[in-house]
Motif scaffolding. Structure first.
Motif, mmCIF file in Angstrom:
data_model
loop_
_atom_site.group_PDB
_atom_site.id
_atom_site.type_symbol
_atom_site.label_atom_id
_atom_site.label_comp_id
_atom_site.label_asym_id
_atom_site.label_seq_id
_atom_site.Cartn_x
_atom_site.Cartn_y
_atom_site.Cartn_z
ATOM 1 N N LYS A 48 -9.729 40.454 9.637
ATOM 2 C CA LYS A 48 -9.676 41.139 8.240
ATOM 3 C C LYS A 48 -9.050 42.382 8.199
ATOM 4 O O LYS A 48 -9.245 43.460 8.957
ATOM 5 N N ILE A 49 -7.797 42.448 7.583
ATOM 6 C CA ILE A 49 -6.786 43.585 7.494
ATOM 7 C C ILE A 49 -6.868 43.872 6.024
ATOM 8 O O ILE A 49 -6.298 43.263 5.189
ATOM 9 N N ARG A 50 -6.973 45.334 5.672
ATOM 10 C CA ARG A 50 -6.744 45.826 4.619
ATOM 11 C C ARG A 50 -6.083 47.412 4.799
ATOM 12 O O ARG A 50 -6.362 47.944 5.949
ATOM 13 N N GLY A 51 -5.521 47.658 3.409
ATOM 14 C CA GLY A 51 -5.107 49.341 3.956
ATOM 15 C C GLY A 51 -3.926 49.675 2.820
ATOM 16 O O GLY A 51 -3.524 48.832 2.024
ATOM 17 N N SER A 52 -3.385 50.710 2.763
ATOM 18 C CA SER A 52 -2.490 51.289 1.842
ATOM 19 C C SER A 52 -1.827 52.508 2.539
ATOM 20 O O SER A 52 -2.259 53.169 3.263
ATOM 21 N N VAL A 53 -0.654 53.069 1.791
ATOM 22 C CA VAL A 53 0.135 54.068 1.998
ATOM 23 C C VAL A 53 -0.162 55.307 0.770
ATOM 24 O O VAL A 53 0.509 54.597 -0.165
ATOM 25 N N GLY A 54 -0.454 56.192 0.823
ATOM 26 C CA GLY A 54 -0.217 57.078 -0.324
ATOM 27 C C GLY A 54 -1.330 57.300 -1.200
ATOM 28 O O GLY A 54 -1.099 58.228 -1.947
ATOM 29 N N GLY A 55 -2.467 56.518 -1.219
ATOM 30 C CA GLY A 55 -3.540 56.788 -2.220
ATOM 31 C C GLY A 55 -3.259 56.504 -3.349
ATOM 32 O O GLY A 55 -2.432 55.663 -3.786
ATOM 33 N N THR A 56 -3.288 57.607 -4.262
ATOM 34 C CA THR A 56 -3.043 57.434 -5.816
ATOM 35 C C THR A 56 -1.496 57.500 -5.880
ATOM 36 O O THR A 56 -1.009 57.251 -6.885
ATOM 37 N N ASP A 57 -0.683 58.186 -4.905
ATOM 38 C CA ASP A 57 0.792 58.266 -4.976
ATOM 39 C C ASP A 57 1.412 57.065 -4.527
ATOM 40 O O ASP A 57 1.288 56.708 -3.395
ATOM 41 N N THR A 58 2.028 56.065 -5.325
ATOM 42 C CA THR A 58 2.634 55.051 -4.967
ATOM 43 C C THR A 58 4.065 54.870 -4.516
ATOM 44 O O THR A 58 4.570 54.151 -4.018
ATOM 45 N N THR A 59 4.477 56.062 -4.327
ATOM 46 C CA THR A 59 5.784 56.209 -3.550
ATOM 47 C C THR A 59 6.122 55.683 -2.496
ATOM 48 O O THR A 59 7.096 54.857 -2.200
ATOM 49 N N PHE A 60 5.110 55.477 -1.497
ATOM 50 C CA PHE A 60 5.296 54.855 -0.137
ATOM 51 C C PHE A 60 4.500 53.512 -0.143
ATOM 52 O O PHE A 60 4.369 53.141 1.196
ATOM 53 N N ILE A 61 3.879 53.140 -1.279
ATOM 54 C CA ILE A 61 3.006 51.915 -1.188
ATOM 55 C C ILE A 61 3.533 50.960 -0.151
ATOM 56 O O ILE A 61 2.997 50.010 0.513
ATOM 57 N N VAL A 62 5.068 50.593 -0.603
ATOM 58 C CA VAL A 62 5.810 49.479 0.057
ATOM 59 C C VAL A 62 5.814 49.546 1.568
ATOM 60 O O VAL A 62 6.028 48.613 1.924
ATOM 61 N N ASN A 63 5.837 50.656 2.006
ATOM 62 C CA ASN A 63 5.745 50.998 3.634
ATOM 63 C C ASN A 63 4.590 50.631 4.489
ATOM 64 O O ASN A 63 4.544 50.609 5.526
ATOM 65 N N TRP A 64 3.577 50.026 3.760
ATOM 66 C CA TRP A 64 2.368 49.364 4.276
ATOM 67 C C TRP A 64 2.634 47.943 4.617
ATOM 68 O O TRP A 64 3.397 47.362 3.879
ATOM 69 N N THR A 65 2.304 47.626 5.974
ATOM 70 C CA THR A 65 2.292 46.357 6.629
ATOM 71 C C THR A 65 1.049 45.836 7.232
ATOM 72 O O THR A 65 0.581 46.713 8.033
ATOM 73 N N GLY A 66 0.433 44.766 6.952
ATOM 74 C CA GLY A 66 -0.725 44.150 7.505
ATOM 75 C C GLY A 66 -0.605 44.322 8.975
ATOM 76 O O GLY A 66 -1.367 44.879 9.940
ATOM 77 N N ILE A 67 0.427 43.360 9.359
ATOM 78 C CA ILE A 67 0.951 43.228 10.829
ATOM 79 C C ILE A 67 2.391 43.558 11.059
ATOM 80 O O ILE A 67 2.952 42.695 10.115
ATOM 81 N N LYS A 68 2.898 44.160 11.642
ATOM 82 C CA LYS A 68 4.063 44.576 11.846
ATOM 83 C C LYS A 68 4.510 44.554 13.170
ATOM 84 O O LYS A 68 3.843 45.304 14.141
#
Length: 208
Positions: A48-68
């Motif tokens: 099971k994989i979860r996560g995010s980038v930036g918290g409430t700042d969505t500027t970098f959210i696109v740079n999260w990847t589950g498996i990269k």
């Protein structure tokens, strides 16, 4: 930098969560080495994989990847359960990502991207003319794409998916990208059989 291999045998349940402050993050990442998880097909033992980038700042959210991967290999022999919000669940550019089956879901973004010669295979065995489908359930929600959106755009990859049970489904578009010069980029190989469904719509978001 030296290449190495991490092998995890019979792990039971694995829960990975990575919430980064900004810029780039992944649940599992390799740039050169190999990561092998010898789990089984029990949903209770899915990675099971979860996560995010930036918290409430969505500027970098696109740079999260589950498996990269940007080289090397990630091989999950059994099931995975990956969810990403506004970002990729799986990205290979290049490298190889192999998963036995499970759930790969991206809310309001592409779920799987393979480019720069990368390969993503889920519930399939072999490659090329010898490619066959596995027998596990597979759910993919979000578009799949064989061309990078940013770095490496224009250099294709390969996506192999096996939807082979009546509980399997794909919601999204299969995008074999085309360059500005009209050249087809990468390859998508998909098995859809035994009551599996494909809803051919542009992406998926919570509430669909």
């Amino acid at each position: 930098e030296k290449e190495g291999t991490i092998t995890i045998n019979n792990p039971g349940a694995i829960n990975i969560e990575n919430n980064a402050d900004y810029f780039y993050a992944a649940g599992i990442y390799t740039g050169k080495g190999n990561i092998i998880i010898n789990n089984d097909n029990d949903p209770a033992h899915a990675v099971k994989i979860r996560g995010s980038v930036g918290g409430t700042d969505t500027t970098f959210i696109v740079n999260w990847t589950g498996i990269k991967t940007s080289g090397g290999e990630v091989n999950i022999k059994g099931l995975a359960d990956i969810y990403s919000d506004g970002a990729w669940s799986i990205g290979s550019a290049p490298g190889v990502i192999s998963i036995g089956g499970g759930s790969i879901v991206s809310n309001n973004y592409e779920s799987i991207d393979a480019y720069g010669g990368g390969t993503v295979s889920v519930n399939t065995i072999g490659s090329g003319d010898a490619l066959t489908a596995g027998t596990n359930d597979l759910v993919v929600k979000g578009n799949i794409k064989t061309q990078g959106s940013w770095v490496g755009a224009g250099s294709g990859g390969t996506i192999n998916l096996g939807f082979t049970t009546d509980k399997s489904e794909f919601i999204g578009l299969s995008n074999r990208a085309v360059t500005n010069a009209g050249v087809k980029v990468g390859a998508v190989n998909m098995f859809l059989q035994n009551g599996a469904t494909w809803i051919n719509q542009d992406g998926w978001k919570n509430g669909d």
